[in-house]
Design a protein around this motif. Structure first.
Motif, PDB file in Angstrom:
ATOM      1  N   THR A   3       0.825  -1.213   0.000  1.00 36.32           N
ATOM      2  CA  THR A   3       0.000   0.000   0.000  1.00 36.32           C
ATOM      3  C   THR A   3       0.856   1.259   0.000  1.00 36.32           C
ATOM      4  OG1 THR A   3      -1.747  -1.181   1.195  1.00 36.32           O
ATOM      5  CG2 THR A   3      -1.823   1.229   1.246  1.00 36.32           C
ATOM      6  N   LEU A  27      -6.023   1.011  -0.009  1.00 35.19           N
ATOM      7  CA  LEU A  27      -5.776  -0.257   0.653  1.00 35.19           C
ATOM      8  C   LEU A  27      -5.470  -1.358  -0.359  1.00 35.19           C
ATOM      9  CD1 LEU A  27      -6.024  -2.220   3.139  1.00 35.19           C
ATOM     10  CD2 LEU A  27      -8.479  -2.307   2.607  1.00 35.19           C
ATOM     11  N   VAL A  62      -5.042  -2.184   7.528  1.00 37.73           N
ATOM     12  CA  VAL A  62      -5.514  -0.808   7.663  1.00 37.73           C
ATOM     13  C   VAL A  62      -4.849  -0.141   8.866  1.00 37.73           C
ATOM     14  CG1 VAL A  62      -7.514   0.658   8.123  1.00 37.73           C
ATOM     15  CG2 VAL A  62      -7.719  -1.253   6.526  1.00 37.73           C
ATOM     16  N   ALA A  98      -2.438   3.113   8.442  1.00 35.12           N
ATOM     17  CA  ALA A  98      -2.878   4.363   9.061  1.00 35.12           C
ATOM     18  C   ALA A  98      -1.792   4.949   9.951  1.00 35.12           C
ATOM     19  CB  ALA A  98      -4.160   4.133   9.863  1.00 35.12           C
ATOM     20  N   PHE A 155      -6.337   8.220   3.325  1.00 31.63           N
ATOM     21  CA  PHE A 155      -6.326   6.762   3.266  1.00 31.63           C
ATOM     22  C   PHE A 155      -7.702   6.291   2.785  1.00 31.63           C
ATOM     23  CE2 PHE A 155      -5.311   2.713   5.978  1.00 31.63           C
ATOM     24  CZ  PHE A 155      -5.204   1.976   4.808  1.00 31.63           C
ATOM     25  N   GLY A 192     -10.242   3.215   1.782  1.00 34.35           N
ATOM     26  CA  GLY A 192     -10.617   1.815   1.805  1.00 34.35           C
ATOM     27  C   GLY A 192     -11.528   1.518   0.626  1.00 34.35           C
ATOM     28  N   GLN A 208     -13.260  -1.201   8.349  1.00 33.77           N
ATOM     29  CA  GLN A 208     -12.134  -0.490   7.723  1.00 33.77           C
ATOM     30  C   GLN A 208     -12.077   0.944   8.236  1.00 33.77           C
ATOM     31  OE1 GLN A 208     -11.747  -0.676   3.427  1.00 33.77           O
ATOM     32  NE2 GLN A 208     -12.708  -2.686   3.349  1.00 33.77           N
ATOM     33  N   VAL A 229      -9.329   3.993   7.777  1.00 25.35           N
ATOM     34  CA  VAL A 229      -9.512   4.610   6.461  1.00 25.35           C
ATOM     35  C   VAL A 229     -10.392   5.844   6.597  1.00 25.35           C
ATOM     36  CG1 VAL A 229      -9.237   2.382   5.293  1.00 25.35           C
ATOM     37  CG2 VAL A 229     -11.530   3.294   5.692  1.00 25.35           C
ATOM     38  N   VAL A 232     -14.000   5.915   1.279  1.00 20.13           N
ATOM     39  CA  VAL A 232     -14.238   4.560   0.784  1.00 20.13           C
ATOM     40  C   VAL A 232     -14.686   4.620  -0.666  1.00 20.13           C
ATOM     41  CG1 VAL A 232     -15.651   2.490   1.050  1.00 20.13           C
ATOM     42  CG2 VAL A 232     -14.885   3.727   3.078  1.00 20.13           C
ATOM     43  N   THR A 288     -17.338  10.272   6.697  1.00 20.46           N
ATOM     44  CA  THR A 288     -16.530   9.470   5.766  1.00 20.46           C
ATOM     45  C   THR A 288     -17.123   9.520   4.371  1.00 20.46           C
ATOM     46  OG1 THR A 288     -15.934   7.955   7.562  1.00 20.46           O
ATOM     47  CG2 THR A 288     -15.557   7.187   5.309  1.00 20.46           C
TER      48      THR A 288
END
Length: 348
Positions: free
Chosen positions: A64, A78, A129, A133, A142, A144, A197, A202, A205, A242
């Motif tokens: 990653t 990821l 993860v 992180a 980051f 996911g 995740q 993360v 997403v 998120t």
């Protein structure tokens, strides 16, 4: 400084996904951690097969991070695989040498209820993860990901990938109730998987629907839009900060309905879409990601420069994350990636 100004200064990709346009588009590439990098090939040769890497949290974290060391992308994605979900649902997952993934038993001739869930198969992903992180710079976002239910179901039903997903499409038409149970089960596991995740570290997403282009409009509504809307709603309720990127590859004209109805925060555009059309069609303030043809990146030179400039000019006001229209290809020259980064970051 406001929270938004601070976020923009430190995490331009995350700020963009939350709706803030940047003077210079942040950039990451789908499949940026992978086979085009010599350091990846060396590690894979040392560790063994693909799943050996995915299930080794130390190795997967290293993979990653590798493209960030080399290129300084604004986002880390990821290193894992969308088929970890069916593996956790009880199918056996394997990758043959020179072949695509295989899942057994295929659900075309095995009842979903016959599978015995093995959620522990996802634990190495959460370990990856947490490790990544802890390694990232404050400026790097980051990401996911998970496969969307339709795309995951195409593998679960047939037991393998295919060019037109005909076996799964036949199954969905023949027994829509049984297929709906498969889709709903994938969605439930995906919500928990993505949630863990996020809890592990993360910050955004992406939901990959790589095979959504094979469906008719009515089937697209039922098997793509509806389950992605359910996943997005559940994740927004639990993790409202998120951002979720929806990537319905091949959606074409159905993209507008996907953007309106799924509730995703940002939209990934594949390379077949005219970005000017997309900019005038999807909701006005929605961030977009994409959509450079991976083959233009391989070609390089003036062809690459013109393609980059066209995409950048297509979104004069909209929050935009620069990316490919699909995953980076194995034979991509590394110096072409350097040229891409220089071109995007040199643009004003």
């Amino acid at each position: 400084m406001s929270r938004r100004e601070t976020l923009s200064d430190h995490k331009p990709l995350l700020a963009t996904l939350r709706g803030e346009r940047q003077d210079i588009a942040p950039i990451w590439l789908m499949r940026q951690a992978g086979r085009y990098l010599p350091e990846y090939r060396a590690l894979r040769a040392e560790k063994g097969g693909f799943l050996d890497l995915v299930n080794d949290s130390d190795a997967a974290a290293e993979v990653t991070i590798q493209p960030l060391r080399r290129f300084g992308f604004d986002g880390a994605i990821l290193f894992s695989d969308i088929l970890m979900v069916p593996s956790a649902m009880g199918q056996s997952l394997s990758f043959g040498v020179g072949e695509g993934p295989a899942l057994a038993p295929p659900l075309v001739d095995t009842a979903l209820g016959a599978l015995q869930a093995v959620p522990a198969r996802l634990e190495p992903v959460y370990g990856t993860v947490r490790k990544v992180a802890a390694m990232l710079s404050p400026q790097t976002t980051f990401l996911g990901f998970a496969g969307s239910p339709w795309t995951v179901a195409t593998y679960m039903v047939a037991g393998h990938g295919s060019k037109d997903q005909a076996e799964t499409r036949r199954y969905a038409y023949r027994d829509p109730q049984a297929f709906a149970e498969i889709i709903d089960a994938i969605a439930r596991v995906t919500i928990e998987y993505v949630g863990k995740q996020i809890e592990a570290g993360v910050e955004a997403v992406q939901l990959f629907d790589s095979w959504s282009g094979s469906l008719s409009p009515a089937q697209f509504e039922r098997w793509v839009i509806a389950p992605n809307a359910a996943i997005t709603a559940a994740l927004h309720a639990r993790y409202p900060d998120t951002p979720i990127i929806g990537f319905p590859k091949g959606a074409g004209a159905k993209l507008a309905a996907y953007a309106r109805e799924t509730g995703v925060d940002a939209l990934g555009l594949d390379e077949t879409l005219d970005p000017v059309w997309a900019n005038t069609t999807i909701p006005q303030d929605m961030p977009v990601q994409g959509n450079l043809d991976p083959l233009a990146l391989i070609t390089g030179g003036e062809t690459l420069d013109q393609a980059i400039d066209f995409i950048l000019s297509a979104f004069p006001e909209r929050p935009h994350v620069f990316n490919l229209g699909h995953g980076i290809l194995q034979d991509t020259p590394i110096d072409h990636v350097d040229r891409l980064l220089s071109r995007v970051r040199g643009a004003r």
